[in-house]
Design a protein around this motif. Structure first.
Motif, PDB file in Angstrom:
ATOM      1  N   GLY A 191     -88.465  35.206 -69.146  1.00 33.32           N
ATOM      2  CA  GLY A 191     -87.478  35.316 -69.635  1.00 33.32           C
ATOM      3  C   GLY A 191     -87.919  35.559 -71.133  1.00 33.32           C
ATOM      4  N   PRO A 192     -87.299  35.389 -72.221  1.00 30.49           N
ATOM      5  CA  PRO A 192     -87.725  36.083 -73.599  1.00 30.49           C
ATOM      6  C   PRO A 192     -88.447  34.279 -74.244  1.00 30.49           C
ATOM      7  N   GLU A 193     -89.063  35.115 -75.253  1.00 30.16           N
ATOM      8  CA  GLU A 193     -90.131  33.644 -76.097  1.00 30.16           C
ATOM      9  C   GLU A 193     -89.111  32.497 -76.524  1.00 30.16           C
ATOM     10  N   VAL A 194     -89.621  31.694 -76.469  1.00 26.25           N
ATOM     11  CA  VAL A 194     -89.019  30.472 -77.105  1.00 26.25           C
ATOM     12  C   VAL A 194     -88.132  30.707 -78.138  1.00 26.25           C
ATOM     13  N   SER A 195     -88.937  31.772 -79.319  1.00 28.40           N
ATOM     14  CA  SER A 195     -89.120  31.765 -80.665  1.00 28.40           C
ATOM     15  C   SER A 195     -87.702  32.432 -80.961  1.00 28.40           C
ATOM     16  N   VAL A 196     -88.234  33.855 -80.084  1.00 29.77           N
ATOM     17  CA  VAL A 196     -86.853  34.840 -80.315  1.00 29.77           C
ATOM     18  C   VAL A 196     -84.976  34.318 -79.133  1.00 29.77           C
ATOM     19  N   ALA A 197     -85.429  33.016 -77.998  1.00 25.44           N
ATOM     20  CA  ALA A 197     -83.901  33.228 -77.628  1.00 25.44           C
ATOM     21  C   ALA A 197     -82.698  32.247 -78.265  1.00 25.44           C
ATOM     22  N   THR A 198     -81.959  32.940 -77.765  1.00 24.67           N
ATOM     23  CA  THR A 198     -80.631  32.119 -78.273  1.00 24.67           C
ATOM     24  C   THR A 198     -79.910  31.128 -77.523  1.00 24.67           C
ATOM     25  N   LYS A 199     -80.613  31.036 -76.026  1.00 19.58           N
ATOM     26  CA  LYS A 199     -80.130  30.244 -75.065  1.00 19.58           C
ATOM     27  C   LYS A 199     -81.730  29.532 -75.462  1.00 19.58           C
ATOM     28  N   PRO A 200     -81.121  28.122 -75.090  1.00 18.18           N
ATOM     29  CA  PRO A 200     -82.264  26.647 -74.792  1.00 18.18           C
ATOM     30  C   PRO A 200     -82.937  27.011 -73.334  1.00 18.18           C
ATOM     31  N   PRO A 201     -84.007  26.699 -73.656  1.00 20.52           N
ATOM     32  CA  PRO A 201     -85.417  26.459 -72.331  1.00 20.52           C
ATOM     33  C   PRO A 201     -84.589  25.750 -71.368  1.00 20.52           C
ATOM     34  N   ILE A 202     -85.392  26.095 -70.102  1.00 24.33           N
ATOM     35  CA  ILE A 202     -85.176  25.103 -69.320  1.00 24.33           C
ATOM     36  C   ILE A 202     -86.231  25.385 -68.650  1.00 24.33           C
ATOM     37  N   PHE A 203     -86.922  23.653 -67.900  1.00 22.12           N
ATOM     38  CA  PHE A 203     -88.058  23.617 -67.061  1.00 22.12           C
ATOM     39  C   PHE A 203     -87.105  22.851 -65.328  1.00 22.12           C
ATOM     40  N   PHE A 204     -88.024  23.872 -64.722  1.00 20.49           N
ATOM     41  CA  PHE A 204     -87.548  23.392 -62.881  1.00 20.49           C
ATOM     42  C   PHE A 204     -88.303  22.761 -62.196  1.00 20.49           C
ATOM     43  N   LEU A 205     -87.941  21.674 -62.427  1.00 20.77           N
ATOM     44  CA  LEU A 205     -89.163  20.806 -61.871  1.00 20.77           C
ATOM     45  C   LEU A 205     -88.728  20.355 -60.178  1.00 20.77           C
ATOM     46  N   HIS A 206     -89.687  20.828 -59.338  1.00 22.21           N
ATOM     47  CA  HIS A 206     -89.804  21.039 -57.953  1.00 22.21           C
ATOM     48  C   HIS A 206     -90.510  20.040 -56.783  1.00 22.21           C
ATOM     49  N   GLY A 207     -89.894  19.577 -56.185  1.00 22.63           N
ATOM     50  CA  GLY A 207     -90.312  17.992 -55.098  1.00 22.63           C
ATOM     51  C   GLY A 207     -91.617  18.348 -53.802  1.00 22.63           C
ATOM     52  N   PHE A 208     -91.284  17.786 -52.698  1.00 20.87           N
ATOM     53  CA  PHE A 208     -92.314  17.523 -52.117  1.00 20.87           C
ATOM     54  C   PHE A 208     -91.493  18.027 -51.047  1.00 20.87           C
ATOM     55  N   PRO A 209     -92.168  18.469 -49.953  1.00 21.39           N
ATOM     56  CA  PRO A 209     -93.842  19.533 -50.105  1.00 21.39           C
ATOM     57  C   PRO A 209     -92.608  20.716 -50.466  1.00 21.39           C
ATOM     58  N   GLU A 210     -93.110  20.617 -51.998  1.00 23.39           N
ATOM     59  CA  GLU A 210     -92.837  22.423 -52.394  1.00 23.39           C
ATOM     60  C   GLU A 210     -93.973  22.898 -53.488  1.00 23.39           C
ATOM     61  N   ILE A 211     -93.379  23.525 -54.286  1.00 21.47           N
ATOM     62  CA  ILE A 211     -94.321  24.765 -55.229  1.00 21.47           C
ATOM     63  C   ILE A 211     -93.347  25.246 -56.015  1.00 21.47           C
ATOM     64  N   ALA A 212     -93.527  25.622 -57.159  1.00 22.87           N
ATOM     65  CA  ALA A 212     -92.748  26.005 -58.238  1.00 22.87           C
ATOM     66  C   ALA A 212     -92.188  27.303 -57.851  1.00 22.87           C
ATOM     67  N   TYR A 213     -92.913  27.831 -56.626  1.00 16.93           N
ATOM     68  CA  TYR A 213     -92.230  28.973 -56.180  1.00 16.93           C
ATOM     69  C   TYR A 213     -91.168  28.708 -55.882  1.00 16.93           C
ATOM     70  N   SER A 214     -90.465  27.802 -55.608  1.00 16.48           N
ATOM     71  CA  SER A 214     -89.605  27.084 -54.864  1.00 16.48           C
ATOM     72  C   SER A 214     -88.099  27.249 -55.958  1.00 16.48           C
ATOM     73  N   TRP A 215     -88.087  27.625 -56.963  1.00 14.32           N
ATOM     74  CA  TRP A 215     -87.808  27.878 -57.869  1.00 14.32           C
ATOM     75  C   TRP A 215     -86.624  29.303 -58.436  1.00 14.32           C
ATOM     76  N   ARG A 216     -88.037  30.507 -57.318  1.00 13.81           N
ATOM     77  CA  ARG A 216     -87.620  31.610 -57.901  1.00 13.81           C
ATOM     78  C   ARG A 216     -85.788  32.428 -58.135  1.00 13.81           C
ATOM     79  N   ALA A 217     -85.891  32.076 -57.104  1.00 14.52           N
ATOM     80  CA  ALA A 217     -84.469  32.474 -57.801  1.00 14.52           C
ATOM     81  C   ALA A 217     -83.512  32.350 -58.645  1.00 14.52           C
ATOM     82  N   GLN A 218     -83.644  30.592 -59.132  1.00 15.15           N
ATOM     83  CA  GLN A 218     -83.629  30.242 -59.950  1.00 15.15           C
ATOM     84  C   GLN A 218     -83.599  30.384 -61.708  1.00 15.15           C
ATOM     85  N   MET A 219     -85.265  31.018 -61.327  1.00 15.51           N
ATOM     86  CA  MET A 219     -85.879  31.456 -62.682  1.00 15.51           C
ATOM     87  C   MET A 219     -85.627  33.054 -63.294  1.00 15.51           C
TER      88      MET A 219
END
Length: 329
Positions: A23-51
């Motif tokens: 997505g865009p850089e935080v400094s130029v974005a007009t929409k809020p940043p989102i952090f996606f937190l994975h669970g067990f036994p996962e990794i950040a890759y589990s959020w690929r569709a949402q990202m």
């Protein structure tokens, strides 16, 4: 789908954490940043569709491999994985990227962290969206003893407390381990045979060892996708992720400092809860108390869905979060 990015290695709270950004850089974005937190036994890759979806919609999006997982550091010792440590990692990431406040979305253990953020770092939040694991009242007793009394010594969280005994089982064949974990109910039908653990005791490790013929359900991901998980766990193994579970009691004790008249204070920020009908470990009934614990509360129930909601029902999860964000304004 946009290619999965190379992680940025960020030092936060004394550990190096791999952060995947889109997505865009935080400094130029007009929409809020989102952090996606994975669970067990996962990794950040589990959020690929949402990202991909939320980056395309104009949000700066971030998904860390949290401490102990994936490309990130896995410091030694159970005390390195307390809720205070895990939430401080996230605060450090916000500082690193120059973000004052963000929306956080969490699944499974990521949701346990998510619902702790309003107490550990309320000033940094715009809203919280949890998948499968709800905000729960403060347990009336040590949660491990409660799980043991309800489900017995073979219940997976109880067994996870013994350091060194579970790791060899989970690490023996990583591809097989993730084929076991990452399953979905057959055709979305609630049959006991579809549940990848024994419902009575939640004896997950024994069922893993019994082999695929006993697992029920069907494989959620392709072999190629499953291999991404197996490869990621070659670096750190399962000790760090299991240490998250080994802090259930200490986190429960630490949570007492937030209580008001013996209860957690009601959350005032926007909260979204997404439940999954066929999640046997975290059934929708667990979320029944949330309406009374949140002032600004939205709930979405996914019919016929199993535990791995954001991968099993990516479009529905994305739509639910999008709608909630639009309502937030």
């Amino acid at each position: 789908m946009t290619a999965w990015p190379t992680p940025e290695m960020v030092t936060t709270n004394g550990v190096r954490v791999g952060v995947y950004r889109m997505g865009p850089e935080v400094s130029v974005a007009t929409k809020p940043p989102i952090f996606f937190l994975h669970g067990f036994p996962e990794i950040a890759y589990s959020w690929r569709a949402q990202m991909t979806a939320f980056a395309d919609a104009g949000h700066p999006v971030f998904a860390p491999d949290q401490r102990g997982y994936g490309v990130s550091d896995a410091p030694e010792g159970v005390t390195e994985y307390t809720m205070q440590k895990l939430t401080d990692d996230l605060k450090g990431l916000l500082d690193y990227y120059g973000i004052e406040r963000a929306v956080f979305v969490g699944h499974d253990w990521g949701a346990i962290i998510l619902w702790s953020l309003p107490f550990y770092m309320p000033e940094r939040l715009l809203g919280c969206a949890g998948l499968n694991v709800p905000l729960l009242p403060h347990y009336p007793m040590d949660p491990i003893e409660m799980f043991r009394a309800r489900f017995g010594d073979d219940m997976y969280i109880v067994r996870f407390q013994e350091e060194g005994s579970c790791e060899p089982i989970l690490e023996r064949d990583l591809m097989l381990t993730f084929q076991f974990f990452l399953r979905k109910p057959n055709k979305g039908k609630p049959k006991k045979s579809d549940v990848p653990f024994e419902e009575k005791s939640l004896n997950l490790l024994t069922l893993l060892e019994r082999g695929p013929d006993r697992w029920g359900g069907e494989q959620l991901l392709s072999d190629e996708e499953t291999a991404v998980y197996a490869k990621a766990y070659e670096k750190n193994g399962f000790t760090g992720p299991l240490h998250w579970y080994r802090n259930f009691t200490s986190n429960w004790k630490d949570q007492r400092r937030f209580l008001v008249n013996g209860r957690l204070p009601k959350l005032t920020l926007p909260c979204l809860m997404i439940t999954a009908e066929l999640d046997r470990a975290c059934p929708p009934t667990l979320a029944e108390s949330m309406a009374g614990m949140c002032e600004d509360y939205t709930r979405v129930d996914l019919e016929g869905c199993g535990h791995w909601s954001q991968q099993e029902r990516a479009s529905e999860v994305n739509a639910a979060i999008m709608s909630w964000l639009e309502k937030m304004g």
